[in-house]
Design an enzyme around this catalytic site. Structure first.
Site: not given
Length: 321
Positions: A239, A268, A287
């Site tokens: 994370r 993000e 991601h």
């Protein structure tokens, strides 16, 4: 008898929901690549019996206080820091996630990111595309060896274990740090427990696989990067919030550490103007840890199965503990 209402916060292919259409009243945000608007999410949360969410939706107290019919939330991820799980429990709402099905896929990506960063793969590919390859030289785009180096895995959950198994294939010395020791993993995989400080000082590759909690927020900061070897490579596939990105930028810019490979960021998505993208010794990915067709399909199916169990009054397959 009225069908239970399900709200899905991101468009998914129709074949996944087809088996449930006779049992549920299903509504879905029509966009695949745009985050559901907050007012739309709140409106549907007020009416829904179950929510199918992604990491981009903040299921906080404001939402949960309005969700008077809500019985379950199925989160399309292993992590669930986007959900106030404790408050949901107080309201009798079951929260589920999608562990296991993405373990090997995410470990594959993590190790690929490690290899790409160490061997400067992205930089080398751009070197050719930009027309800069005009001759051979002994240290042209020379990177770092992976084999027989020391990898330090911070967070020895399922994915951390899978990364360790891959590291064994490269004859790496494997250290790990976790909230609690895992002697079975040590025996099975030949890994060695280390304090966080010892791991940081010793590892050639520091790999963050830890969940984001109050304890782990900003755990990788200036003081930690200063303790790493100047040749160390930092990999984050957990994370973004576990890293202080300004401190990481300074560490990379000042060559306190050699390079970083990042699949996650604090906020993000990031823009092309993000400071870390200005550095040649950073590989950044959007991601995509679990992003294979097979795995994302299994994750969606698991979310829907969890909802089905919850609405039938049964134990979900993968409840957040």
């Amino acid at each position: 008898m009225m069908k239970p209402t399900i709200y899905i916060s991101r468009r998914i292919p129709s074949q996944f929901v087809e088996p449930y259409k006779n049992s549920w009243s299903i509504e879905m945000w029509p966009e695949e690549d745009q985050v559901v608007k907050r007012d739309v999410l709140l409106k549907h949360a007020r009416e829904a019996d179950a929510l199918f969410t992604t990491l981009t939706e903040h299921v906080d107290r404001e939402l949960l206080d309005q969700a008077v019919n809500l019985k379950g939330i199925a989160n399309l991820a292993v992590g669930y820091d986007n959900i106030d799980v404790e408050y949901a429990r107080k309201k009798g709402i079951v929260v589920t996630n999608t562990p296991d099905v993405l373990t090997d896929t995410t470990a594959d990506l993590t190790f690929a990111l490690l290899m790409a960063t160490a061997r400067r793969i992205v930089e080398a590919e751009a070197f050719i595309r930009d027309g800069r390859w005009t001759t051979w030289s002994p240290f042209l785009l020379a990177g770092a060896d992976i084999h027989h180096k020391t990898i330090g895995i911070v967070g020895m959950g399922r994915i951390g274990e899978a990364v360790a198994r891959r590291a064994r294939g490269f004859d790496m010395n494997i250290l790990y740090h976790n909230r609690s020791r895992k002697e079975e993993v040590e025996n099975n995989l030949g890994v060695q427990y280390a304090s966080f400080d010892d791991l940081i000082r010793t590892a050639d590759f520091v790999v963050s696989m830890t969940p984001l909690t109050k304890e782990t927020e900003d755990m990788f900061n200036a003081s930690v990067f200063k303790k790493m070897k100047s040749s160390a490579i930092f990999i984050n596939a957990s994370r973004g919030g576990v890293v202080n990105e300004e401190d990481l930028y300074q560490a990379l810019n000042n060559h306190d550490i050699q390079a970083a490979g990042l699949d996650v960021f604090n906020h993000e998505p990031i823009a092309e103007t993000h400071p870390l993208l200005k550095l040649d010794n950073v590989i950044a990915l959007p991601h995509i840890g679990s992003a294979t067709c097979e795995t994302r399909s299994q994750m969606i199916e698991l979310c829907l199965k969890n909802i089905d169990h919850i609405l039938k009054g049964e134990e979900p397959v993968t409840p957040v503990q």
